[in-house]
Design a protein around this motif. Structure first.
Motif, PDB file in Angstrom:
ATOM      1  N   LEU A   1       0.807  -1.227   0.000  1.00 26.74           N
ATOM      2  CA  LEU A   1       0.000   0.000   0.000  1.00 26.74           C
ATOM      3  C   LEU A   1       0.840   1.277   0.000  1.00 26.74           C
ATOM      4  N   ALA A   2       1.962   1.250  -0.692  1.00 27.54           N
ATOM      5  CA  ALA A   2       2.767   2.461  -0.864  1.00 27.54           C
ATOM      6  C   ALA A   2       2.455   3.041  -2.246  1.00 27.54           C
ATOM      7  N   THR A   3       1.837   4.215  -2.267  1.00 27.30           N
ATOM      8  CA  THR A   3       1.389   4.848  -3.510  1.00 27.30           C
ATOM      9  C   THR A   3       2.104   6.185  -3.682  1.00 27.30           C
ATOM     10  N   PRO A   4       2.773   6.422  -4.808  1.00 27.09           N
ATOM     11  CA  PRO A   4       3.414   7.733  -4.999  1.00 27.09           C
ATOM     12  C   PRO A   4       2.403   8.868  -4.881  1.00 27.09           C
ATOM     13  N   ALA A   5       2.788   9.919  -4.157  1.00 28.50           N
ATOM     14  CA  ALA A   5       1.893  11.064  -3.971  1.00 28.50           C
ATOM     15  C   ALA A   5       1.711  11.800  -5.291  1.00 28.50           C
TER      16      ALA A   5
ATOM     17  N   VAL B   1       0.921   6.062   2.294  1.00 23.86           N
ATOM     18  CA  VAL B   1       1.154   4.704   2.787  1.00 23.86           C
ATOM     19  C   VAL B   1       0.206   4.362   3.928  1.00 23.86           C
ATOM     20  N   SER B   2       0.131   3.097   4.213  1.00 23.83           N
ATOM     21  CA  SER B   2      -0.341   2.620   5.501  1.00 23.83           C
ATOM     22  C   SER B   2       0.876   2.556   6.399  1.00 23.83           C
ATOM     23  N   LEU B   3       0.944   3.431   7.407  1.00 21.57           N
ATOM     24  CA  LEU B   3       2.125   3.440   8.265  1.00 21.57           C
ATOM     25  C   LEU B   3       2.222   2.153   9.083  1.00 21.57           C
ATOM     26  N   GLY B   4       1.074   1.565   9.406  1.00 23.94           N
ATOM     27  CA  GLY B   4       1.110   0.270  10.086  1.00 23.94           C
ATOM     28  C   GLY B   4       1.822  -0.770   9.236  1.00 23.94           C
ATOM     29  N   ASN B   5       1.523  -0.780   7.932  1.00 18.97           N
ATOM     30  CA  ASN B   5       2.190  -1.727   7.036  1.00 18.97           C
ATOM     31  C   ASN B   5       3.672  -1.392   6.870  1.00 18.97           C
ATOM     32  N   VAL B   6       4.004  -0.116   6.874  1.00 22.18           N
ATOM     33  CA  VAL B   6       5.417   0.269   6.812  1.00 22.18           C
ATOM     34  C   VAL B   6       6.158  -0.292   8.024  1.00 22.18           C
ATOM     35  N   CYS B   7       5.535  -0.195   9.203  1.00 24.25           N
ATOM     36  CA  CYS B   7       6.192  -0.708  10.405  1.00 24.25           C
ATOM     37  C   CYS B   7       6.293  -2.233  10.389  1.00 24.25           C
TER      38      CYS B   7
END
Length: 542
Positions: free
Chosen positions: A74-78, A108-114
């Protein structure tokens, strides 16, 4: 009480957020043979992580340069930025401030980043223990030696129950505290080591967020939209965001500065009302709310950062307050502070028995870093809104940005958030519309979507230091503001119609935003860590 077992590490990290995981990764990059442990109170890494979120990848590029080859989910370029001023019925597009330009950033979903960062850390040999709440700091001979974590099975009466577990002593040469905003152990460390002496009070905001799924035809991946103005009055700092990312996901949220003066204001209800604006309603039309959460944010900036080091440990990330408020971003600064603390710890440990008690190399490196210069340049913007309101604050922000370019020869101060609250007889009551269950919602249905759960037969993790203060202060003087500022329905004033008001605390509803610990007029509410794994479980796009 049973004797605790203990484990020894070179470095212990409290909190598996961006700063803590970045610190752990950097430690193993610099010194692969170090033993590094991370403890996390959430049921899994990312379970308690809530954010908008648009992240600036600067620190991530430094930590893991090849991350784009296998990015987090879920990382999407701004994409394009929109900065809007809202009246009750109209929206006016304003020039986007340079701090809010998001070219090169990611939604992003910061939870998924972590979760992803946790995987990188474990691959390097870091031990991570989720569901393991750190409830006590071990301090011996004036030095932090680690924490007690994993205490479970204490019943409401404070006595060990049949499933009691005494927890473990996790000991380390250095302990890095990355608990996030208003950390419960950090509060005690600040008092024990006088870490806040000589610095401005921290000021906070409450951020409330919902995750929606909308029709594909209405979804613009990377859309970044911010607003100020309605429904807040000009004497109350705040604003809103809407980010589109992933597969038809929308993160929509509302931020209210906790120095708001009107005791009758409800941030939760202001957020619900915000969604009824025609410009916002059309972006959510045909969609469905799928998740909800809330958390407090540090907004004091550079002048509110406490002393960062003490014998045996250091503060990193949001627990110290490195959010860049005009950017509405703090992940990159949090990660960088964790990396700098890790490098200082690794350098100190390399000295063997001569390792210093205090990691002085960390604050020195921080002052030479881009984090310090970035926060130095925007230090006067947030306090300008507190002093002059929305319109004066915007003029001050423009002057600081375009005229002084962050180099004004003065530094403005802050006041306490709780001290800004006015008594009820000086405030106008606010009437909020009833929720419709489609676009606007009540607190309890919202808490349900946060997957919040606490073991009921445990001591309440929300306590009144002096219960006798509630009636004359919170009720008689302020008309129970905690029943409105809490976004989870934890606090209820009951018995009002009978003329015998009293407070009921529904601690099981708590989403761990910690607003009550900040905004209570007499600082009479103490938020402490519940059993590990308790609280919200943010999943998916949160």
């Amino acid at each position: 009480m049973s004797e605790r077992e203990s484990m020894e590490f070179d470095v212990l990290v409290v909190g598996a957020g961006p700063s803590g995981l970045a610190a752990a990764i950097r430690l193993k990059q610099v010194s692969p043979d170090l033993s590094v442990c991370v403890v996390e109170k959430g049921s899994e890494v990312g379970a308690h992580i809530l954010s908008g979120a648009v992240i600036e990848p600067r620190a991530l590029d430094e930590l893991l340069p090849g991350w784009r080859d296998a990015p987090p989910a879920l990382a999407t370029p701004a994409g394009d930025d929109s900065f809007m001023f809202l009246t009750e019925t109209r929206a006016f597009k304003l020039p986007t401030p340079p701090q809010m330009h998001n070219h090169g950033n990611y939604v992003v979903s910061l939870g998924n980043v972590c979760r992803w960062l946790g995987e990188q850390a474990e691959a390097l040999g870091v031990e991570i223990y989720p569901g393991f709440a750190a409830s006590e700091t071990i301090i011996e001979d004036g030095r932090v030696r680690g924490v007690v974590a994993g205490v479970m099975g204490i019943e409401k009466n404070g006595e060990p129950g049949p499933n009691f577990q005494p927890g473990m002593e996790l000991r380390a040469t250095y302990t890095l505290f990355g608990e996030g905003c208003r950390g419960s152990l950090t509060k005690r460390l600040e008092a024990e080591f006088n870490l806040r002496d000589g610095v401005q009070p921290q000021t906070y905001a409450l951020g409330i967020k919902e995750l929606w799924e909308i029709p594909a035809a209405a979804h613009t991946p990377g859309k970044v939209w911010h607003s100020v103005g309605w429904p807040l009055k000009s004497d109350t700092y705040g604003g809103a965001w809407l980010y589109m990312f992933g597969e038809n996901l929308v993160s929509i949220g509302f931020v209210v500065g906790l120095d708001y003066p009107n005791t009758f204001l409800s941030p939760f209800d202001e957020f619900q009302r915000f969604k009824t604006h025609p410009e916002v309603r059309k972006m959510l039309e045909g969609g469905k709310r799928v998740a909800y959460g809330a958390r407090a944010l540090n907004e004091g900036g550079l002048q509110s950062i406490p002393k960062l080091v003490f014998p045996g440990g250091a503060l990193i990330g949001d627990t110290a307050g490195f959010l860049n408020v005009p950017k509405i971003k703090g992940t990159h600064t949090a990660m960088k502070t964790g990396m700098l603390a890790a490098e200082a710890a690794a350098a100190a440990l390399a000295q063997g028995e001569a390792a210093p008690a205090v990691l002085d190399g960390y604050p020195a490196a921080l002052r030479d870093s881009w984090v310090w210069s970035e926060l130095q340049a925007v230090r006067n913007i947030r306090p300008g809104f507190a002093k002059w309101g929305l319109y004066g604050g915007m003029l001050n922000a423009a002057a600081e940005t375009y005229l002084f370019r962050g180099k004004a020869p003065w530094t403005m101060g802050h006041h306490t958030d709780y001290g800004a609250t006015k008594p009820a007889d000086q405030c106008a009551p606010i009437s909020y519309p009833k929720p419709d269950g489609k676009l606007t919602f009540d607190r309890l249905s919202s808490v349900f979507l946060s997957n919040t759960n606490h073991e009921e037969d445990q001591p309440a993790h929300l306590k009144l230091r002096d219960p006798a203060l509630w009636k004359p202060e919170n009720w008689d003087r302020y008309r129970s503001p905690e029943s409105r500022y809490c976004p989870a329905g934890v606090y209820e004033a009951v018995g009002v119609e009978e003329g015998e008001p009293r407070l009921v605390i529904n601690a099981q509803n708590c989403v761990h935003c910690k607003t009550c610990d900040i905004k209570d007029p007499r600082q009479n509410i103490d938020w402490c860590t519940p059993e590990g794994g308790g609280g919200p479980n943010y999943i998916g796009g949160m």
